[in-house]
Structure formats: C-alpha cells, structure tokens
Scaffold this motif. Structure first.
Motif, PDB file in Angstrom:
ATOM      1  N   THR A 351       0.783  -1.165  -0.006  1.00  0.00           N
ATOM      2  CA  THR A 351       0.023  -0.002  -0.025  1.00  0.00           C
ATOM      3  C   THR A 351       1.011   1.400   0.058  1.00  0.00           C
ATOM      4  O   THR A 351       0.761   2.112  -0.636  1.00  0.00           O
ATOM      5  N   PHE A 352       1.843   1.263   0.834  1.00  0.00           N
ATOM      6  CA  PHE A 352       2.964   2.305   0.889  1.00  0.00           C
ATOM      7  C   PHE A 352       3.479   2.645  -0.389  1.00  0.00           C
ATOM      8  O   PHE A 352       3.560   3.833  -0.870  1.00  0.00           O
ATOM      9  N   LEU A 353       3.801   1.717  -1.339  1.00  0.00           N
ATOM     10  CA  LEU A 353       4.602   1.808  -2.573  1.00  0.00           C
ATOM     11  C   LEU A 353       3.676   2.438  -3.306  1.00  0.00           C
ATOM     12  O   LEU A 353       3.824   3.358  -4.122  1.00  0.00           O
ATOM     13  N   LEU A 354       2.379   2.178  -3.319  1.00  0.00           N
ATOM     14  CA  LEU A 354       1.196   2.548  -4.441  1.00  0.00           C
ATOM     15  C   LEU A 354       0.722   3.886  -3.980  1.00  0.00           C
ATOM     16  O   LEU A 354       0.589   4.711  -4.892  1.00  0.00           O
ATOM     17  N   VAL A 355       0.668   4.404  -2.673  1.00  0.00           N
ATOM     18  CA  VAL A 355       0.611   5.598  -2.241  1.00  0.00           C
ATOM     19  C   VAL A 355       1.694   6.453  -2.741  1.00  0.00           C
ATOM     20  O   VAL A 355       1.351   7.671  -3.212  1.00  0.00           O
ATOM     21  N   ASN A 356       2.884   6.132  -2.619  1.00  0.00           N
ATOM     22  CA  ASN A 356       3.951   6.760  -3.073  1.00  0.00           C
ATOM     23  C   ASN A 356       3.968   7.106  -4.538  1.00  0.00           C
ATOM     24  O   ASN A 356       4.327   8.448  -5.068  1.00  0.00           O
ATOM     25  N   PHE A 357       3.572   6.249  -5.307  1.00  0.00           N
ATOM     26  CA  PHE A 357       3.403   6.557  -6.695  1.00  0.00           C
ATOM     27  C   PHE A 357       2.336   7.672  -6.900  1.00  0.00           C
ATOM     28  O   PHE A 357       2.555   8.432  -7.794  1.00  0.00           O
ATOM     29  N   GLU A 358       1.256   7.453  -6.312  1.00  0.00           N
ATOM     30  CA  GLU A 358       0.180   8.366  -6.453  1.00  0.00           C
ATOM     31  C   GLU A 358       0.348   9.860  -6.040  1.00  0.00           C
ATOM     32  O   GLU A 358       0.107  10.722  -6.679  1.00  0.00           O
ATOM     33  N   PHE A 364      -4.490  12.527  -5.730  1.00  0.00           N
ATOM     34  CA  PHE A 364      -5.089  12.131  -4.421  1.00  0.00           C
ATOM     35  C   PHE A 364      -6.220  11.575  -4.292  1.00  0.00           C
ATOM     36  O   PHE A 364      -6.645  11.193  -3.035  1.00  0.00           O
ATOM     37  N   ARG A 365      -7.036  11.213  -5.115  1.00  0.00           N
ATOM     38  CA  ARG A 365      -8.187  10.956  -5.239  1.00  0.00           C
ATOM     39  C   ARG A 365      -8.404   9.334  -4.357  1.00  0.00           C
ATOM     40  O   ARG A 365      -9.191   9.302  -3.347  1.00  0.00           O
ATOM     41  N   THR A 366      -8.008   8.448  -4.649  1.00  0.00           N
ATOM     42  CA  THR A 366      -7.990   7.099  -4.241  1.00  0.00           C
ATOM     43  C   THR A 366      -7.111   6.942  -2.974  1.00  0.00           C
ATOM     44  O   THR A 366      -7.614   6.429  -2.016  1.00  0.00           O
ATOM     45  N   SER A 367      -6.118   7.576  -2.867  1.00  0.00           N
ATOM     46  CA  SER A 367      -5.146   7.633  -1.612  1.00  0.00           C
ATOM     47  C   SER A 367      -5.750   8.219  -0.471  1.00  0.00           C
ATOM     48  O   SER A 367      -5.482   7.977   0.814  1.00  0.00           O
ATOM     49  N   SER A 368      -6.839   9.193  -0.780  1.00  0.00           N
ATOM     50  CA  SER A 368      -7.334   9.851   0.267  1.00  0.00           C
ATOM     51  C   SER A 368      -8.501   8.792   0.944  1.00  0.00           C
ATOM     52  O   SER A 368      -8.847   9.137   2.251  1.00  0.00           O
ATOM     53  N   SER A 369      -8.616   7.768   0.319  1.00  0.00           N
ATOM     54  CA  SER A 369      -9.557   6.751   1.060  1.00  0.00           C
ATOM     55  C   SER A 369      -9.109   6.344   2.432  1.00  0.00           C
ATOM     56  O   SER A 369      -9.684   5.696   3.243  1.00  0.00           O
ATOM     57  N   LEU A 370      -7.648   6.481   2.543  1.00  0.00           N
ATOM     58  CA  LEU A 370      -7.003   5.906   3.713  1.00  0.00           C
ATOM     59  C   LEU A 370      -7.278   6.612   4.829  1.00  0.00           C
ATOM     60  O   LEU A 370      -7.533   6.162   5.910  1.00  0.00           O
ATOM     61  N   ILE A 371      -7.799   7.978   4.748  1.00  0.00           N
ATOM     62  CA  ILE A 371      -8.269   8.846   5.986  1.00  0.00           C
ATOM     63  C   ILE A 371      -9.445   8.043   6.337  1.00  0.00           C
ATOM     64  O   ILE A 371      -9.572   7.844   7.828  1.00  0.00           O
ATOM     65  N   LEU A 395      -7.809  -5.105  12.273  1.00  0.00           N
ATOM     66  CA  LEU A 395      -6.758  -4.459  11.467  1.00  0.00           C
ATOM     67  C   LEU A 395      -6.452  -5.307  10.137  1.00  0.00           C
ATOM     68  O   LEU A 395      -6.249  -4.428   9.154  1.00  0.00           O
ATOM     69  N   SER A 396      -6.651  -6.588  10.278  1.00  0.00           N
ATOM     70  CA  SER A 396      -6.524  -7.327   8.935  1.00  0.00           C
ATOM     71  C   SER A 396      -7.481  -6.952   7.927  1.00  0.00           C
ATOM     72  O   SER A 396      -7.085  -6.861   6.754  1.00  0.00           O
ATOM     73  N   VAL A 397      -8.782  -6.723   7.996  1.00  0.00           N
ATOM     74  CA  VAL A 397      -9.672  -6.199   7.144  1.00  0.00           C
ATOM     75  C   VAL A 397      -9.467  -4.826   6.800  1.00  0.00           C
ATOM     76  O   VAL A 397      -9.522  -4.701   5.439  1.00  0.00           O
ATOM     77  N   ILE A 398      -9.181  -4.090   7.471  1.00  0.00           N
ATOM     78  CA  ILE A 398      -8.819  -2.892   7.054  1.00  0.00           C
ATOM     79  C   ILE A 398      -7.428  -2.581   6.284  1.00  0.00           C
ATOM     80  O   ILE A 398      -7.330  -1.911   5.305  1.00  0.00           O
ATOM     81  N   SER A 401      -7.858  -4.079   2.853  1.00  0.00           N
ATOM     82  CA  SER A 401      -9.055  -3.267   2.146  1.00  0.00           C
ATOM     83  C   SER A 401      -7.905  -1.848   1.678  1.00  0.00           C
ATOM     84  O   SER A 401      -8.381  -1.755   0.359  1.00  0.00           O
ATOM     85  N   SER A 402      -7.237  -1.605   2.209  1.00  0.00           N
ATOM     86  CA  SER A 402      -6.240  -0.277   1.728  1.00  0.00           C
ATOM     87  C   SER A 402      -5.442  -0.811   0.364  1.00  0.00           C
ATOM     88  O   SER A 402      -5.492   0.028  -0.414  1.00  0.00           O
ATOM     89  N   LEU A 403      -5.077  -2.074   0.582  1.00  0.00           N
ATOM     90  CA  LEU A 403      -4.343  -2.532  -0.676  1.00  0.00           C
ATOM     91  C   LEU A 403      -5.150  -2.898  -1.776  1.00  0.00           C
ATOM     92  O   LEU A 403      -4.883  -2.575  -2.848  1.00  0.00           O
TER      93      LEU A 403
END
Length: 422
Positions: A351-358, A364-371, A395-398, A401-403
């Motif tokens: 998830t961190f890698l993909l957020v960094n690419f965005e 910021f559209r999809t990565s904002s879903s982390l909030i 924690l596992s579900v969230i 879901s983020s990934l």
C-alpha cells in the motif's frame, strides 16, 4: 520498454543501495528493541512502546513533508535550478520551528489528561515525547531534499545514523541511569540531534549552488497538506495498534502485544526503500508517462517479492525470533499473535508503495480513502476489543482493504493508459 531519461535510470541499483543501508538501521532497531525488551520490565516496555507509537503516528504523516520537499526538489533538479533548494530548506525550517512550538505548548496543556488516558505513571514520558515529536519533524526535511535530488548515498547515511546512535546511547544510559522507559526516550532524543547534524553536513555543498533568476514554485503548500491528510490516514493504519491496545488492555497485556507488534511491523518497513527510490523517478504534475508506468511495474514486483519472502521466513521462525528479542520461550498463543501481526500488517508495505506512486504523480483521489479507513479502524477497535483476536481481525480487514483499493485504482490507470497508447 527501455528507459533513457537519466533521472529515471537506476531503480534497481538505488533500491538495493537503500535496502542495504536500511538493513544497518534495521539491525540497530532490532538490537535496540532486544535490549529494551530484555532490560526493561514488561510494564516499562509497554510505556516506551506506547510513546514510540505516538512518535510514529505523528512522524509518519510528516512523511508528507518528505514527499512534498522531494517532489519540489525533483522538479527543481530537472529544471536545472538546484540553487533554489536553499530557499526551499529555509522556508520549511521556519514553518517546522513554529509548528513544533505549537505542538509542545498544546501537548503540555493536555499532558495530565493524556497520561491518565494511557495509564502512564507520570507525565514525564509524554512531555519528553512532545519534544521528540517536534525535533523529529526536521529529519524528513533533509531526507526529502536528498531524495528529490537523488543523492541516495548521502540519504542512505542520513537515514540510518539515528538508529545506530539510538542503540549506542541506549546501552550507555541503561548502564548509567537505569532501566526505565525514559532511558529509551532520552536515547531517541540524542539520536534525533545526530540525524539533524548529518543532514546539514550532507547538504553543505548543495546549499552553496547559486540561485538562478526567476521564480520557483517552492511556496506551494497545497501538495503538502494533501499529502499530509493521506499519510496521516496511513500512519494510523500502520502504527495505532499499540496505542489502542495500551488504552483498552491492562499494562502487562499491552506490553506483550507491543512485543509482537514490533516484530510484525519489521515486515512493513523492509520494502520502504523501493518506494523511496521510485518516487523521484516518477514525479510528474499529474500525467504518467510510459516510462513511469514501467518503473511502477518493476517496483510492485520487487516489493511484493520482498514482503512475501520475509513474511514466510519470519512466520516459520517466529519462535526463535521471539526468543532473540525477549530472551523468553513463547507459548503457542504468543506465536499465533506474532504470525497474525506479520500478515495483518504485510499488505501495508505494498500500500505504501502505491501511495507513493500516486503522490509522486500528484494524484490524491484514491489514496484519500486511507483517511476513511483510518477512522473505521479506530472506531472498529474502540467497539471490538474484548480480545487481541478482535483487534487483529479489524486490523486485517482494514489492511487488506487499503491494498485492494490502491491496487484496483493503479491497475485501472495502467490498463487505461496502455489501451490509449495501443
């Protein structure tokens, strides 16, 4: 596809350089945790882990500063305007000084309530943590400039000096001062000062480059605040578990959970150098090129391989790893907790890698879903916390879901671009 642009070359080489350097920091962190787990009583370690968790929760969003500064300095480097980096550094240093002072003052007003809420024996650990949070904000400032200008050798040194300093100082203080949570926090304080000093040393040549005439967009704060919101959500997903458990469970149970979480979180940190090396190579103002997407595909494969292989090894060797860290033999329930922590947190590495690419692409559209996911995570644990299993299920579900959210959006973008160019 062959990448010809100089600034986009060397993903694997730079990833390996940072990965090797990071292992120095990882070993230092492991030794620090081993020493603390073995030398501190379980309750004291629980206090230390909770304070370090607060530092991580506030420090991870400050990765927004690193990404903002890296984004701006990468654009300056491509435009051959490195002389403007000094103005960028001075601007953010003034902002951080003011922001850090506000954090300390507000925190002091709330210190009593926070100490009571976290079941701390006194306000001292939290008060020192406030100063640590304020000082630690300067570390990503230097890292961002080194990353954006692709000075990865200096970045490798700067990124690890605090970890090495922390463990050396911690051992000295344990011997000279005593076996309390404050010992670990004082060691971290001295390590932060060492990191800032090395950061200034690393930039001394770059700051001497004369600025060219013209106006540079170094005052644009929109990118920073958007990144801050996204990475704040990620910080909660990544680090809030120990603090939440400290709130809802008795101190000894919280200390045991903190030990397992420390081991499990090491899997998430392992592939972070790949994201850091990728970021300045795919920086844009919103439009991805074929070369950008090629770099992303390689980074995803590299990161996934690291996570799966490290997760499998650590799951298999959970017993010996626990014994190395704690000096104790773990029972079956504890080993199950460690393995569950490893795989619950593992998706957050990708998830961190993909957020960094965005973020590098200024999207910021999809990565904002982390909030939203972060809010659901805190709410879920606040409702379901009768056992560790409930906390880890949430924690596992969230985490998964983020990934899935980030991966679905990025894959859709890759497919759309490839179709358009086909």
């Amino acid at each position: 596809m062959r990448i010809t642009s100089t600034h986009q070359a060397g993903l694997f080489r730079h990833s390996i350089l940072l990965l090797i350097a990071t292992q120095v920091g990882n070993v230092a962190t492991m030794v620090f945790q081993v020493v603390m787990m073995r030398q501190l009583p379980v309750i004291e370690y629980g206090i230390l882990a909770a304070m370090l968790s607060l530092i991580l929760i506030t420090g991870t969003p400050m990765e927004a500063l690193r990404t903002a500064v890296a984004h701006q300095s990468a654009l300056l480097a491509r435009a051959d305007r490195l002389g403007s980096v000094k103005a960028l550094l001075n601007l953010w240093a003034r902002r951080l000084a003011g922001f850090g002072a506000c954090i300390v003052l507000i925190g002091l007003l709330l210190a009593g309530k926070v100490a009571e809420w976290l079941q701390l024996p006194s306000m001292q650990p939290f008060m020192l943590t406030l100063l640590l949070i304020a000082g630690s904000m300067f570390m990503p400032l230097f890292a961002g400039i080194l990353q954006g200008t692709q000075r990865f050798r200096w970045m490798a040194v700067h990124g690890q000096v605090w970890g090495v300093t922390r463990v050396l100082v911690a051992v000295l203080l344990l011997w000279m001062v005593g076996q309390t949570a404050m010992t670990g926090l004082w060691a971290q304080s001295i390590a932060v000062l060492a990191s800032v000093g090395v950061g200034l040393l690393a930039l001394r040549g770059l700051l001497k480059v004369p600025a060219k005439p013209g106006v540079d967009a170094v005052r644009d704060s929109t990118y920073f605040f958007m990144s801050l919101a996204v990475l704040s959500g990620y910080a909660v997903l990544m680090n809030a578990d120990v603090t939440l458990v400290k709130r809802f469970f008795d101190p000894e149970s919280a200390g045991t959970f903190a030990r397992a979480a420390t081991i499990g979180r090491s899997i998430v940190f392992l592939p972070l150098p790949v994201a850091i090396a990728m970021f300045p190579k795919v920086v844009s103002l919103g439009v991805s090129s074929a070369a950008d997407r090629h770099i992303l595909k390689k980074a995803i494969l590299f990161t996934a391989a690291l996570i799966v292989s490290a997760g499998a090894v650590c799951s298999f060797a959970a017993g010996p790893i626990w014994r190395v860290f704690t000096g104790e033999v773990a029972d079956a329930e504890t080993l199950q907790l460690v393995r569950w922590m490893i795989w619950a947190l593992a998706p957050l590495g990708l998830t961190f890698l993909l957020v960094n690419f965005e973020l590098a692409q200024r999207r910021f559209r999809t990565s904002s879903s982390l909030i939203v996911l972060a809010a659901l995570y805190v709410a879920g644990v606040s409702i379901w916390h009768v056992s560790f299993a409930m906390v880890l299920t949430v924690l596992s579900v969230i985490s998964v879901s983020s990934l899935l959210l980030m991966l679905t959006d990025v894959l859709r973008m890759l497919y759309r671009r490839d179709t358009d160019e086909g």
